[in-house]
Motif scaffolding. Structure first.
Motif, short mmCIF file in Angstrom:
data_model
loop_
_atom_site.label_atom_id
_atom_site.label_comp_id
_atom_site.label_asym_id
_atom_site.label_seq_id
_atom_site.Cartn_x
_atom_site.Cartn_y
_atom_site.Cartn_z
N THR A 206 0.84 -1.20 0.00
CA THR A 206 0.00 0.00 0.00
C THR A 206 0.87 1.25 0.00
O THR A 206 1.83 1.35 0.77
CB THR A 206 -0.92 0.03 1.23
OG1 THR A 206 -1.79 -1.12 1.19
CG2 THR A 206 -1.77 1.29 1.26
N THR A 233 -2.30 -1.13 -3.63
CA THR A 233 -3.32 -0.14 -3.26
C THR A 233 -2.63 1.21 -3.10
O THR A 233 -1.54 1.30 -2.52
CB THR A 233 -4.02 -0.52 -1.94
OG1 THR A 233 -4.74 -1.74 -2.13
CG2 THR A 233 -5.00 0.57 -1.50
N SER A 340 -13.65 1.78 6.61
CA SER A 340 -13.32 0.44 6.14
C SER A 340 -11.97 0.03 6.71
O SER A 340 -11.29 0.84 7.36
CB SER A 340 -13.28 0.41 4.61
OG SER A 340 -12.98 -0.88 4.15
N LEU A 342 -8.26 -2.17 5.75
CA LEU A 342 -7.42 -2.69 4.68
C LEU A 342 -6.27 -3.47 5.30
O LEU A 342 -5.54 -2.95 6.12
CB LEU A 342 -6.87 -1.54 3.82
CG LEU A 342 -5.79 -1.91 2.80
CD1 LEU A 342 -6.36 -2.82 1.72
CD2 LEU A 342 -5.18 -0.65 2.18
N THR A 344 -2.75 -5.26 4.60
CA THR A 344 -1.65 -5.15 3.64
C THR A 344 -0.38 -5.69 4.28
O THR A 344 -0.31 -5.85 5.51
CB THR A 344 -1.47 -3.68 3.20
OG1 THR A 344 -0.53 -3.61 2.14
CG2 THR A 344 -1.00 -2.81 4.36
#
Length: 468
Positions: A206, A233, A340, A342, A344
């Motif tokens: 990310t 990302t 949200s 994420l 990674t």
């Protein structure tokens, strides 16, 4: 080599820090026989953002924005003279490059830094005091050996100082605990090249930050990943992955004319204006945006979509470790009002830089420094910290005056001009005449003297009229 602290006479000018801005000052001060100057840096040699010298990346300013050309094109320290010294003038001529490679700019600056007799690496400035009896600044410093260990203590006397301490990588508060952990797979873009091989082994990566550095890191990562298995990302706070303002008139915000205009604005106006101008210096150049899109498009030729997510308008609220090889980022989209998570395996923080604080170095001078309503040092039009009248010496700053001089403060294109302003002020002469006009844009209204005089008078009472 005789070092400044071995000399009996005080210096006229001591520069602390040898980045591009103080190196520009040193290069322009070099031919002035009446100016006794020296420049200290705690590093062992010159290097310019080594962690961001990604192969093929270029400066966002033309090569004419070298250390000296815009003040003295005939200087021996121009970029063109550097090319000549390397027998590279003809290759450069045929390359037709207006924007040079960053690695080439770094090599050019190193060439200047190694050749100038006034640059002294391995010298760490520790504290600065004002000696009113002698009318001089006292700078205590430590001489460091090749390993960075203290070798000797010294004191240098000088009439004037120029602080070019540079900037430090900025890490947002929610990510600092992780970034400071030695084994966490999270690095600032300032260390990207050094950590690149380790980062590339991560399953999912990310990138945080939408500026030029974030775009260059994302593009470099994208080019290394297999088609369809990119696992990338890219998130950013800004509302868009926006291009840098690079129109001809837009670039006039990086002229002395605009710097003078901005400095003349009221403090609240300056503070409100600066955040609105982020695309002038925090956007992405068109070539990089196009290259990213081209690379993403190429990966759709077989009918699929790359496994790459690009989401602007996102803030990292918190972050934590998941085992030894994963990080969980808690995200918030302000416009959408959603949250949200994420997961990674590595994070590159392209979150920019902040001015290095002057507090520790200048702590004995705090009573003398005049500050604005936010507690920041006041900086005059000559890039001098405003000091108590009892201090007859001057302290100039380089790239520590965005709040008073605007978006051009960190711009390489204004380096030679600002160095000229500082040298003219320190010497009381004009070794470098300054241009009277540098932009087609007139940034403010010129108030005619008569109008200004009348408007300052009390207004006459208005006669009442029927029907008003």
């Amino acid at each position: 080599m005789t070092t400044p602290e071995d000399q009996q006479q005080p210096l006229d000018l001591l520069g602390i820090g040898i980045g591009p801005f103080n190196l520009s000052l040193a290069a322009l001060a070099d031919p002035l026989p009446y100016l006794n100057a020296a420049f200290y840096d705690q590093r062992q040699d010159f290097n310019w953002h080594p962690g961001q010298l990604i192969d093929g990346t270029t400066l966002q300013v033309p090569f004419l924005a070298d250390l000296v050309t815009l003040a003295d094109p005939a200087s021996p320290w121009t970029f063109l003279n550097y090319l000549k010294s390397r027998d590279r003038l003809f290759p450069f001529y045929f390359a037709e490059r207006f924007h040079i490679h960053r690695a080439e700019y770094d090599a050019y600056c190193r060439w200047v830094a190694q050749a100038l007799p006034t640059t002294h690496f391995g010298h760490q400035a520790d504290t600065v005091r004002w000696n009113p009896g002698r009318g001089l600044f006292e700078v205590d410093h430590t001489r460091l050996d090749a390993g960075g260990q203290a070798e000797a203590l010294g004191r240098t006397l000088t009439r004037n100082l120029v602080l070019g301490l540079g900037t430090a990588p900025y890490i947002p508060e929610p990510l600092r605990p992780l970034a400071e952990a030695p084994t966490a797979p999270i690095v600032h873009s300032a260390d990207y090249v050094k950590q690149r091989e380790r980062i590339l082994t991560a399953e999912h990566i990310t990138v945080v930050g939408s500026g030029q550095s974030g775009a260059e890191v994302f593009l470099d990562l994208l080019r290394t990943r297999p088609v369809g298995r990119e696992r990338l990302t890219w998130i950013a706070r800004t509302p868009a992955f926006a291009p840098m303002e690079y129109s001809k008139l837009g670039l006039e915000h990086f002229t002395p004319d605009y710097t003078r205009f901005f400095h003349g604005l009221a403090e609240p106006v300056r503070d409100k204006l600066l955040p609105q101008q982020w695309q002038l210096h925090k956007g992405i150049d068109h070539a990089t945006i196009n290259a990213i899109h081209d690379e993403l498009y190429r990966r759709t030729l077989d009918g699929g979509w790359p496994d790459a997510t690009l989401t602007p308008g996102v803030t990292v609220r918190t972050a934590g470790r998941l085992g030894t090889n994963a990080i969980e980022l808690h995200l918030e989209h302000e416009q959408q009002n959603t949250r949200s998570r994420l997961t990674t395996n590595a994070v590159i923080l392209a979150t920019g830089y902040r001015e290095r604080p002057l507090g520790a170095l200048l702590s004995p001078l705090h009573p003398y420094i005049r500050r604005d309503s936010a507690g920041r040092p006041k900086i005059d039009e000559h890039h001098r910290i405003v000091l108590d009248a009892s201090v007859t010496g001057a302290i100039h700053v380089q790239n520590a005056e965005c709040h008073t001089h605007g978006v051009g403060a960190p711009d390489l294109g204004l380096a030679a001009w600002r160095s000229s302003v500082i040298l003219n002020a320190i010497t009381g002469q004009t070794p470098y005449p300054l241009p009277t006009r540098t932009a087609f844009t007139t940034f403010g209204l010129s108030t005619p003297p008569q109008q200004s005089r009348i408007s300052s008078l009390p207004s006459a009472p208005r006669a009442a009229t029927h029907g008003s």
